[in-house]
Structure formats: C-alpha cells, structure tokens
Design an enzyme around this catalytic site. Structure first.
Site, PDB file in Angstrom:
ATOM      1  N   CYS A  33      94.591 -57.305  25.118  1.00  0.00           N
ATOM      2  CA  CYS A  33      94.115 -56.638  25.985  1.00  0.00           C
ATOM      3  C   CYS A  33      93.754 -57.112  27.128  1.00  0.00           C
ATOM      4  CB  CYS A  33      93.568 -55.876  24.879  1.00  0.00           C
ATOM      5  SG  CYS A  33      91.917 -55.448  26.047  1.00  0.00           S
ATOM      6  N   CYS A  62      90.094 -55.840  28.040  1.00  0.00           N
ATOM      7  CA  CYS A  62      88.610 -56.882  27.159  1.00  0.00           C
ATOM      8  C   CYS A  62      89.125 -57.070  25.744  1.00  0.00           C
ATOM      9  CB  CYS A  62      87.500 -55.052  26.606  1.00  0.00           C
ATOM     10  SG  CYS A  62      88.450 -53.010  26.349  1.00  0.00           S
ATOM     11  N   SER A  63      89.130 -56.006  24.838  1.00  0.00           N
ATOM     12  CA  SER A  63      89.684 -56.585  23.734  1.00  0.00           C
ATOM     13  C   SER A  63      89.733 -55.226  22.559  1.00  0.00           C
ATOM     14  CB  SER A  63      88.084 -57.447  22.562  1.00  0.00           C
ATOM     15  OG  SER A  63      87.785 -56.176  22.173  1.00  0.00           O
ATOM     16  N   CYS A  64      90.541 -54.151  22.946  1.00  0.00           N
ATOM     17  CA  CYS A  64      91.334 -53.163  22.667  1.00  0.00           C
ATOM     18  C   CYS A  64      92.075 -53.279  21.445  1.00  0.00           C
ATOM     19  CB  CYS A  64      92.333 -52.337  23.227  1.00  0.00           C
ATOM     20  SG  CYS A  64      91.274 -51.832  24.302  1.00  0.00           S
TER      21      CYS A  64
END
Lengths: 96, 207
Positions: free
Chosen positions: B108, B111-113
């Site tokens: 991602c 962000c950090s999906c």
C-alpha cells in the site's frame, strides 16, 4: 456514467490536487488496461471531508507495465503493477 | 530465511507519543460520555488479536487441496473466507495466485492497507516508508532482500492497495506435498508468503 469494459486501454488523468485523493502521483498521466471493475464505491475525495461520498463511482483495477511507469525500471519487461482507480480519473485512450 | 535488510522507523517517537496520548484521551472521553464501554473496547481489541495469519493459512491450504474452493477464492475472496467461517466485516478481499508465470507482491504505497481480518496486524516492515516506496518501483530487488529470487521467465506483479480492495497472495503449493492433508499443509503457509514477500515453505528446506 457508463462502466468501462474490461480490457479497455485507459489513461489516468494528470491533475494537481491539493485535497485528499487515492490516486498516487506515479500513475498520473500513464496508460494502462482495465483488469476488472470492482463495482461502485463511495468517492474517498468527498468522504475524507465528512461528506457522504455519493454518488458512488465505479472503481477499477488498472494494470500498467512497470517499464512505462519508471524510466529506469530494471526488472523484466513483462512486470506489471495493478492499481485501483476511480472512474472520474480515467479516460478511454481513444478519447485522450 | 534471510531477512537482514534495514527497516528504519518511519514515525518520529515524539509524534507517536503525542498520538498515543490523544488516542487515550479520546478513549477516556468516549467512556465517560457513555458512547462506548471499556468492555466493548476490550472485546474489539481481543477480536483483533484473535485474527492472524493462521486464518489465511486455512484458506490457502483448502485452496491447495480443493480446486473448486480455489476457483471460488480467486473469483470472490471475501465469500471464500466467509465459507470457512472467517468473518470479513465488509472487507473486499481479492486473492491473487502465484503461478509458474506470475509472482504477486502486495503493497500500500499511500498508507498501510492490509487484509487485517484475514492476516491480523501487518508486520512493521509492511508499514515502513522504505518498503512502501521501493516495493512498487524495484520489486525484484526488494524480493531478493527477502531471499526471494524471481527467475527471468516469471513476471512480477505488484498490487497497490490504493482504495477499497484488500489483497492476499495464494502462494504456489510446495513440491513433495502431494500426500499432505490440509492440516499439515497449513504449517507451510507463512504470513510473508501471503503478502508475496516469500514462497511457502518447501518441506525439507527449512533452516
């Protein structure tokens, strides 16, 4: 707004956006192919500001060749990247 | 498995402390105003802690053992998870298959999906700025640092979770496992193999 067909060649719009968007810079202006339509989803560009994100928009997975995204790409010429992009950021290549 | 590359902290500790304090203050206010109870918060944390790579491993082992399940998993990951009693709470799971021709890697960049309902909390390196920037731009180099060498004949496909989908990789079934049942197969499925950073464990190949 009619749904773009799978396999269609599309170009990602290139625009200066100072508000929230989920379209990363590295694919703006690039051309890819619709891998699949994921269905209609709320628009994050208005959701981010406490609105309802309606009307929903089609979300697509668009496949790009890595060698077209990065000038100095060192991998295989068949390497790809799949990125999710909302309808209003895409135009059919023939209309570009 | 070699894993000696540097994962520097991506968040300044002072800022982190500020956000931790802010989260604590908001939590206390929500409880004080009877909007949620501390039991509900504990239950939610417990629920999250119970999620982990073992859930994804169950799906992978089933797909390796049952071609119908595999087909359904590749066409609708969320439905396939629910079919094994794994609640996805609205997550749209897309499962991508590693084959002789394609190796998939998930990132991602924004962000950090991460498919938390299926794999639990993401590893620290997944959230780090270097991984997020490099996985999309030089995936073969990043994979090599995980000890994963992708041959020239195989295409690398990176999936950037920019919006509403969450991704899980179906790793290739290791060789020499023809006689293995699902329960044994699960042991070969690592968290990182479901992100695409490495292959599943090949029996007899463990360090």
């Amino acid at each position: 707004m009619s749904r773009l067909p799978d396999g269609a060649r599309v170009q990602v719009k290139s625009r200066l956006v100072e508000t929230h968007t989920r379209v990363p810079m590295y694919i703006q202006g690039k051309t890819g192919v619709i891998e699949r339509c994921c269905g209609p989803y709320r628009n994050p560009e208005t959701l981010a500001y406490g609105k309802d994100g309606l009307p929903k928009e089609f979300l697509y997975r668009v496949r790009f060749f890595q060698s077209e995204l990065w000038e100095d790409y060192k991998g295989n010429s068949s390497d790809t990247a799949d990125v999710e992009i909302y309808h209003h950021w895409l135009s059919l290549e023939s209309e570009c | 498995m070699p894993h000696d590359h540097h994962h520097g902290p991506s968040i300044d500790p002072t800022r982190l402390a500020r956000y931790q304090n802010l989260a604590k203050a908001v939590t206390e206010l929500l409880i004080e105003k009877n909007i949620i109870s501390s039991d509900e918060i504990d239950d939610a944390i417990k629920g999250m802690d119970e999620r982990g790579p073992a859930l994804g491993a169950r799906m992978v082992a089933r797909a390796w053992s049952n071609s119908h399940y595999k087909e359904s998993m590749l066409s609708d990951g969320s439905a396939a998870a629910e079919a094994l009693g794994i609640p996805v709470d609205g997550t749209k799971l897309v499962v991508v298959e590693n084959t002789e021709k394609v190796h998939n890697l998930v990132v991602c960049t924004l962000c950090s999906c991460y498919p938390r309902n299926i794999l639990g909390l993401p590893p620290r390196w997944y959230k780090s700025t270097p991984y997020r920037a490099r996985a999309i731009k030089e995936p073969r180099k990043v994979l090599k640092e995980f000890g994963t060498i992708i041959p020239e004949s195989v295409s690398v496909r990176v999936h950037d979770s920019t919006a509403d989908m969450r991704y899980m990789v179906l790793p290739a079934r290791p060789t020499n496992t023809a006689e293995w049942n699902e329960e044994r197969l699960r042991e070969l499925v690592t968290r990182d193999s479901m992100i695409g950073a490495e292959a599943a464990i090949t029996p007899g190949d463990q360090e």
